[in-house]
Design an enzyme around this catalytic site. Structure first.
Site, mmCIF file in Angstrom:
data_model
loop_
_atom_site.group_PDB
_atom_site.id
_atom_site.type_symbol
_atom_site.label_atom_id
_atom_site.label_comp_id
_atom_site.label_asym_id
_atom_site.label_seq_id
_atom_site.Cartn_x
_atom_site.Cartn_y
_atom_site.Cartn_z
ATOM 1 N N ARG A 1 0.130 -9.193 13.671
ATOM 2 C CA ARG A 1 -0.608 -8.066 12.732
ATOM 3 C C ARG A 1 -1.190 -8.786 11.869
ATOM 4 O O ARG A 1 -2.398 -8.274 11.356
ATOM 5 C CB ARG A 1 0.703 -7.375 12.235
ATOM 6 C CG ARG A 1 1.311 -6.649 12.956
ATOM 7 C CD ARG A 1 2.620 -5.838 12.273
ATOM 8 N NE ARG A 1 2.260 -4.873 11.279
ATOM 9 C CZ ARG A 1 3.174 -4.718 10.504
ATOM 10 N NH1 ARG A 1 4.502 -5.140 10.600
ATOM 11 N NH2 ARG A 1 2.917 -3.828 9.353
ATOM 12 N N ARG B 1 11.901 -2.139 11.301
ATOM 13 C CA ARG B 1 10.796 -1.701 12.151
ATOM 14 C C ARG B 1 10.655 -2.801 13.201
ATOM 15 O O ARG B 1 10.494 -4.181 12.816
ATOM 16 C CB ARG B 1 9.506 -1.719 11.421
ATOM 17 C CG ARG B 1 9.121 -0.420 10.963
ATOM 18 C CD ARG B 1 8.141 -0.241 9.848
ATOM 19 N NE ARG B 1 6.730 -0.662 10.188
ATOM 20 C CZ ARG B 1 5.650 -0.467 9.591
ATOM 21 N NH1 ARG B 1 5.639 0.173 8.397
ATOM 22 N NH2 ARG B 1 4.509 -1.023 10.037
ATOM 23 N N ARG C 1 11.850 -6.605 5.048
ATOM 24 C CA ARG C 1 11.674 -5.190 4.865
ATOM 25 C C ARG C 1 12.378 -4.464 5.825
ATOM 26 O O ARG C 1 12.727 -4.797 6.966
ATOM 27 C CB ARG C 1 9.905 -4.767 5.313
ATOM 28 C CG ARG C 1 9.994 -3.252 5.009
ATOM 29 C CD ARG C 1 8.564 -2.974 4.880
ATOM 30 N NE ARG C 1 7.683 -3.088 6.048
ATOM 31 C CZ ARG C 1 6.465 -2.635 6.280
ATOM 32 N NH1 ARG C 1 5.867 -2.411 4.827
ATOM 33 N NH2 ARG C 1 5.894 -2.936 7.157
ATOM 34 N N LYS D 1 0.740 -1.287 0.032
ATOM 35 C CA LYS D 1 0.057 -0.059 -0.083
ATOM 36 C C LYS D 1 0.655 1.308 -0.056
ATOM 37 O O LYS D 1 0.524 2.214 -0.741
ATOM 38 C CB LYS D 1 -0.912 -0.190 1.189
ATOM 39 C CG LYS D 1 -1.840 -1.159 1.240
ATOM 40 C CD LYS D 1 -2.838 -1.059 2.589
ATOM 41 C CE LYS D 1 -2.095 -1.157 4.003
ATOM 42 N NZ LYS D 1 -1.563 -2.271 4.182
ATOM 43 N N ARG E 1 -9.192 0.480 9.285
ATOM 44 C CA ARG E 1 -8.703 -0.750 9.612
ATOM 45 C C ARG E 1 -9.780 -1.562 10.267
ATOM 46 O O ARG E 1 -9.479 -2.664 10.826
ATOM 47 C CB ARG E 1 -7.555 -0.865 10.268
ATOM 48 C CG ARG E 1 -6.165 -0.875 9.522
ATOM 49 C CD ARG E 1 -5.097 -0.773 10.407
ATOM 50 N NE ARG E 1 -3.929 -1.621 10.157
ATOM 51 C CZ ARG E 1 -3.070 -0.887 9.418
ATOM 52 N NH1 ARG E 1 -2.960 0.417 9.106
ATOM 53 N NH2 ARG E 1 -1.580 -1.578 9.274
HETATM 54 P P1 AMP Z 1 1.218 0.185 9.006
HETATM 55 O O1 AMP Z 1 2.462 1.331 8.840
HETATM 56 O O2 AMP Z 1 0.068 0.963 8.270
HETATM 57 O O3 AMP Z 1 1.674 -1.250 8.860
HETATM 58 O O4 AMP Z 1 0.803 0.742 10.502
HETATM 59 C C1 AMP Z 1 1.613 0.359 11.641
HETATM 60 C C2 AMP Z 1 0.651 0.167 13.098
HETATM 61 O O5 AMP Z 1 0.157 1.305 13.172
HETATM 62 C C3 AMP Z 1 -0.278 -0.942 12.765
HETATM 63 O O6 AMP Z 1 0.107 -2.148 13.003
HETATM 64 C C4 AMP Z 1 -1.241 -0.347 14.146
HETATM 65 O O7 AMP Z 1 -0.546 -0.569 15.467
HETATM 66 C C5 AMP Z 1 -0.970 1.075 13.961
HETATM 67 N N1 AMP Z 1 -2.154 1.663 12.889
HETATM 68 C C6 AMP Z 1 -1.911 2.157 11.820
HETATM 69 N N2 AMP Z 1 -3.265 2.473 11.321
HETATM 70 C C7 AMP Z 1 -4.094 2.237 11.913
HETATM 71 C C8 AMP Z 1 -5.622 2.070 12.141
HETATM 72 N N3 AMP Z 1 -6.168 2.626 11.057
HETATM 73 N N4 AMP Z 1 -6.237 1.710 13.055
HETATM 74 C C9 AMP Z 1 -5.471 1.222 13.923
HETATM 75 N N5 AMP Z 1 -4.104 1.059 14.287
HETATM 76 C C10 AMP Z 1 -3.329 1.625 13.268
#
Ligand code: AMP
Length: 212
Positions: A170, A159, A126, A13, A87
């Site tokens: 996740r 990360r 990654r 994404k 989400r």
């Molecule tokens: P990402 O970079 O999109 O994989 O997001 C990293 C982390 O941020 C996720 O594993 C969640 O802990 C938190 N996070 C990001 N977006 C959301 C969301 N829309 N709802 C809840 N947690 C989020």
């Protein structure tokens, strides 16, 4: 054009959003990036989000929704790509209300699809730059000099939530909480699926074709 890029962690994404933003004048709204910035800047929001993120859990809806509301208040009519939001179904419902309030409509939800075993290898391999956020992969796209960003020279790290034990959580959270959001947008007639396998360029070509 206002879009949501949807799909499991590691599906691409962020990469596809960056390409779209380069081509079209759109604002990339990544809730994950917003949280990581908040953590880096040691803000209250960052403090609230960190423990959930490190464990691979979703940050509670009210925190995420509040943060996104603020972004939309400052959008000034610019088109957007939402990456990593919504989400949960509650977040999708809140987004509908928010868009109604600010008088913007969502055009499309593009869902990227990649088999589970490939997601795991993409995520475990990654690496990201601490400085500019550039994304690498230990096998398919290593930095020229190990541990150093090609673009800004800062350190390239893994990360915390890309470690194998956290990835499992996740992906489980995606299955349980995020996958149902698909149905929400299918019911609105806005959901389309794109094959997310292959090179970045191949996927981008499919995304562009889908957008017409
Ligand atoms: P990402 O970079 O999109 O994989 O997001 C990293 C982390 O941020 C996720 O594993 C969640 O802990 C938190 N996070 C990001 N977006 C959301 C969301 N829309 N709802 C809840 N947690 C989020």
């Amino acid at each position: 054009m206002n879009l949501i890029l949807f799909g499991a962690p590691g599906v691409g994404k962020g990469t596809q959003s960056a390409l779209l933003v380069e081509k079209l004048d759109m604002r990339h709204i990544s809730t994950g990036d917003l949280f990581r910035n908040a953590i880096k800047n040691e803000t209250e929001l960052g403090k609230k989000a960190q423990s959930y993120m490190d464990a691979g859990n979703l940050v509670p809806d009210e925190i995420v929704i509040g943060m996104v509301e603020e972004v939309f208040e400052n959008l000034n009519g610019q088109s957007f790509i939402l990456d990593g939001f919504p989400r949960t179904t509650a977040q999708a419902e809140a987004l509908e209300k928010l868009l109604d309030k600010v008088g913007i409509s969502l055009d499309k939800v593009i869902s990227l699809k990649v088999p589970q075993d490939e997601l795991v290898s993409r995520l475990t391999g990654r690496r990201v730059c601490k400085g500019c956020g550039a994304v690498y992969h230990i096998e398919s796209k290593p930095p020229k000099q190990e541990g150093v960003c090609d673009l800004c020279g800062e350190g390239v790290i893994q990360r915390e939530d890309d470690k194998e034990e956290v990835i499992k959580t996740r992906l489980e959270n995606y299955e349980n909480s995020t996958r149902p959001v698909k149905e929400f947008y299918q019911n609105l007639g806005k959901f389309t699926e794109v094959d997310g396998t292959g090179s970045t360029e191949e996927v981008f070509a499919r995304v562009q074709q889908n957008l017409g």
